[in-house]
Design a protein around this motif. Structure first.
Motif, PDB file in Angstrom:
ATOM      1  N   GLU A  77       0.824  -1.205   0.000  1.00 45.86           N
ATOM      2  CA  GLU A  77       0.000   0.000   0.000  1.00 45.86           C
ATOM      3  C   GLU A  77       0.862   1.259   0.000  1.00 45.86           C
ATOM      4  O   GLU A  77       1.963   1.270   0.561  1.00 45.86           O
ATOM      5  N   ARG A 216       5.986   4.012  -6.512  1.00 50.93           N
ATOM      6  CA  ARG A 216       5.234   2.893  -7.090  1.00 50.93           C
ATOM      7  C   ARG A 216       6.098   1.636  -7.171  1.00 50.93           C
ATOM      8  O   ARG A 216       5.625   0.520  -6.946  1.00 50.93           O
ATOM      9  N   ARG A 219       6.311   0.045  -3.738  1.00 52.85           N
ATOM     10  CA  ARG A 219       5.092  -0.701  -3.440  1.00 52.85           C
ATOM     11  C   ARG A 219       5.125  -2.076  -4.102  1.00 52.85           C
ATOM     12  O   ARG A 219       4.746  -3.084  -3.496  1.00 52.85           O
ATOM     13  N   ARG A 236      -2.872  12.158  -4.818  1.00 52.21           N
ATOM     14  CA  ARG A 236      -3.717  11.459  -5.788  1.00 52.21           C
ATOM     15  C   ARG A 236      -2.882  10.611  -6.745  1.00 52.21           C
ATOM     16  O   ARG A 236      -3.261   9.496  -7.107  1.00 52.21           O
ATOM     17  N   ASP A 237      -1.742  11.158  -7.187  1.00 48.14           N
ATOM     18  CA  ASP A 237      -0.908  10.462  -8.169  1.00 48.14           C
ATOM     19  C   ASP A 237      -0.148   9.284  -7.566  1.00 48.14           C
ATOM     20  O   ASP A 237       0.289   8.398  -8.299  1.00 48.14           O
ATOM     21  N   THR A 238       0.015   9.286  -6.248  1.00 51.23           N
ATOM     22  CA  THR A 238       0.921   8.329  -5.620  1.00 51.23           C
ATOM     23  C   THR A 238       0.209   7.296  -4.757  1.00 51.23           C
ATOM     24  O   THR A 238       0.638   6.138  -4.694  1.00 51.23           O
ATOM     25  N   CYS A 239      -0.857   7.691  -4.080  1.00 52.56           N
ATOM     26  CA  CYS A 239      -1.433   6.853  -3.020  1.00 52.56           C
ATOM     27  C   CYS A 239      -2.773   6.248  -3.429  1.00 52.56           C
ATOM     28  O   CYS A 239      -3.540   6.853  -4.180  1.00 52.56           O
ATOM     29  N   ASP A 240      -3.039   5.059  -2.913  1.00 55.50           N
ATOM     30  CA  ASP A 240      -4.330   4.420  -3.150  1.00 55.50           C
ATOM     31  C   ASP A 240      -5.249   4.483  -1.935  1.00 55.50           C
ATOM     32  O   ASP A 240      -6.401   4.062  -1.987  1.00 55.50           O
ATOM     33  N   ARG A 241      -4.726   5.027  -0.837  1.00 60.96           N
ATOM     34  CA  ARG A 241      -5.489   5.118   0.407  1.00 60.96           C
ATOM     35  C   ARG A 241      -5.037   6.378   1.149  1.00 60.96           C
ATOM     36  O   ARG A 241      -3.867   6.775   1.054  1.00 60.96           O
ATOM     37  N   PRO A 255     -10.430   5.151   0.375  1.00 55.88           N
ATOM     38  CA  PRO A 255      -9.828   5.345  -0.945  1.00 55.88           C
ATOM     39  C   PRO A 255      -9.436   6.806  -1.165  1.00 55.88           C
ATOM     40  O   PRO A 255     -10.133   7.726  -0.710  1.00 55.88           O
ATOM     41  N   THR A 256      -8.347   7.015  -1.870  1.00 52.65           N
ATOM     42  CA  THR A 256      -7.763   8.348  -2.016  1.00 52.65           C
ATOM     43  C   THR A 256      -8.766   9.386  -2.507  1.00 52.65           C
ATOM     44  O   THR A 256      -8.934  10.445  -1.884  1.00 52.65           O
ATOM     45  N   ASP A 257      -9.424   9.122  -3.627  1.00 52.97           N
ATOM     46  CA  ASP A 257     -10.299  10.131  -4.217  1.00 52.97           C
ATOM     47  C   ASP A 257     -11.455  10.480  -3.282  1.00 52.97           C
ATOM     48  O   ASP A 257     -11.827  11.652  -3.131  1.00 52.97           O
TER      49      ASP A 257
END
Length: 269
Positions: A77, A216, A219, A236-241, A255-257
């Motif tokens: 993650e 990335r 990860r 936003r460009d790097t993380c999924d959470r 979730p990021t967004d």
């Protein structure tokens, strides 16, 4: 004991459903003690007496920087930490890294967390080249590994794009150059848990893109990355959470967004 067993089960791959936890924060509280200047209480002897007695004494201000934060981070993650200034983001990372003791609750980690901050100490009187060597050794890399990755570190940092700065003392660097070199050194090693405090806020867009690509890669290599930043685009460009903290409390984890949209709506950013 029940909490310890639960953590042990998670780390062994039990209830986690095959996902491997790397960090578990369980009802974590971090409190700073700021000793004031009350008359007759500012001497070293008085401070030692208060520590021995475990008594805050008069003139001591308690700052509750992290309040009951709980979360589990998993291998693979990339987790962003957002919130206003003073919300407890950097304090939380320092606690996960083992640099701050918990007032209550616990932090469990699988592997060795590494904290990279833009204010991380480097030796200003030594050259960038020497700092690359010392920084690599401090992270547990062998001299052979450092030699093999040395040019990659220098190229990644972009230090020499406008001259032979790597051979100059660190005191001649701008704050952005120093931060880029710190990130390049830290990113040269695969980490169990890598925590980055604002490092992506420095440098031009080209360096930020290189940094995001390297995160990335980390990860994919089974590590966990935490990123503190006020740049929501980098998150936003790097993380999924994302974890959203305010006044030391965890307001949202998701979730990021979804989290960033809620944060931007609340703060009008």
């Amino acid at each position: 004991m029940a909490e310890q067993r639960a953590a042990d089960e998670s780390f062994s791959g039990g209830p986690a459903g095959g996902r491997v936890p790397t960090v578990i924060a369980d009802d974590l509280h971090i409190v700073y003690r700021v000793y004031g200047g009350s008359a007759g209480r500012g001497s070293a002897t008085a401070a030692l007496n208060r520590i021995v007695r475990r008594s805050p004494g008069a003139g001591v201000r308690l700052v509750h920087a992290v309040r009951g934060v709980s979360f589990t981070a998993y291998r693979g993650e990339a987790i962003g930490l957002i919130g206003s200034n003073g919300s407890g983001k950097s304090t939380l990372l320092r606690a996960v890294a083992g640099l701050l003791p918990a007032e209550r609750g616990r932090v469990y980690t699988d592997g060795q967390p590494s904290l990279l901050g833009v204010n991380a100490a480097m030796m200003n009187d030594l050259t960038g080249e020497r700092n690359v060597i010392l920084g690599g050794l401090a992270m547990g890399m062998s001299r052979e590994e450092i030699r093999a990755r040395y040019q990659e570190i220098v190229d990644f940092s972009g230090i020499n794009e406008k001259g032979d700065f790597i051979s100059l003392p660190m005191r001649t660097y701008s704050s952005g150059m120093a931060a880029r070199l710190r990130f390049a050194i830290a990113a040269a090693k695969d980490h169990d848990v890598l925590m980055i405090d604002e490092a992506l806020a420095t440098g031009d867009r080209a360096f930020q893109k290189r940094s995001e690509a390297r995160i990335r890669e980390l990860r994919k290599e089974a590590g966990t990355v935490f990123l503190v930043s006020h740049n929501n685009k980098s998150i936003r460009d790097t993380c999924d959470r994302v974890l959203w903290l305010e006044r030391g409390e965890l307001l949202m984890d998701g979730p990021t967004d979804e989290v960033i949209k809620a944060y931007e709506k609340e703060t009008n950013r």
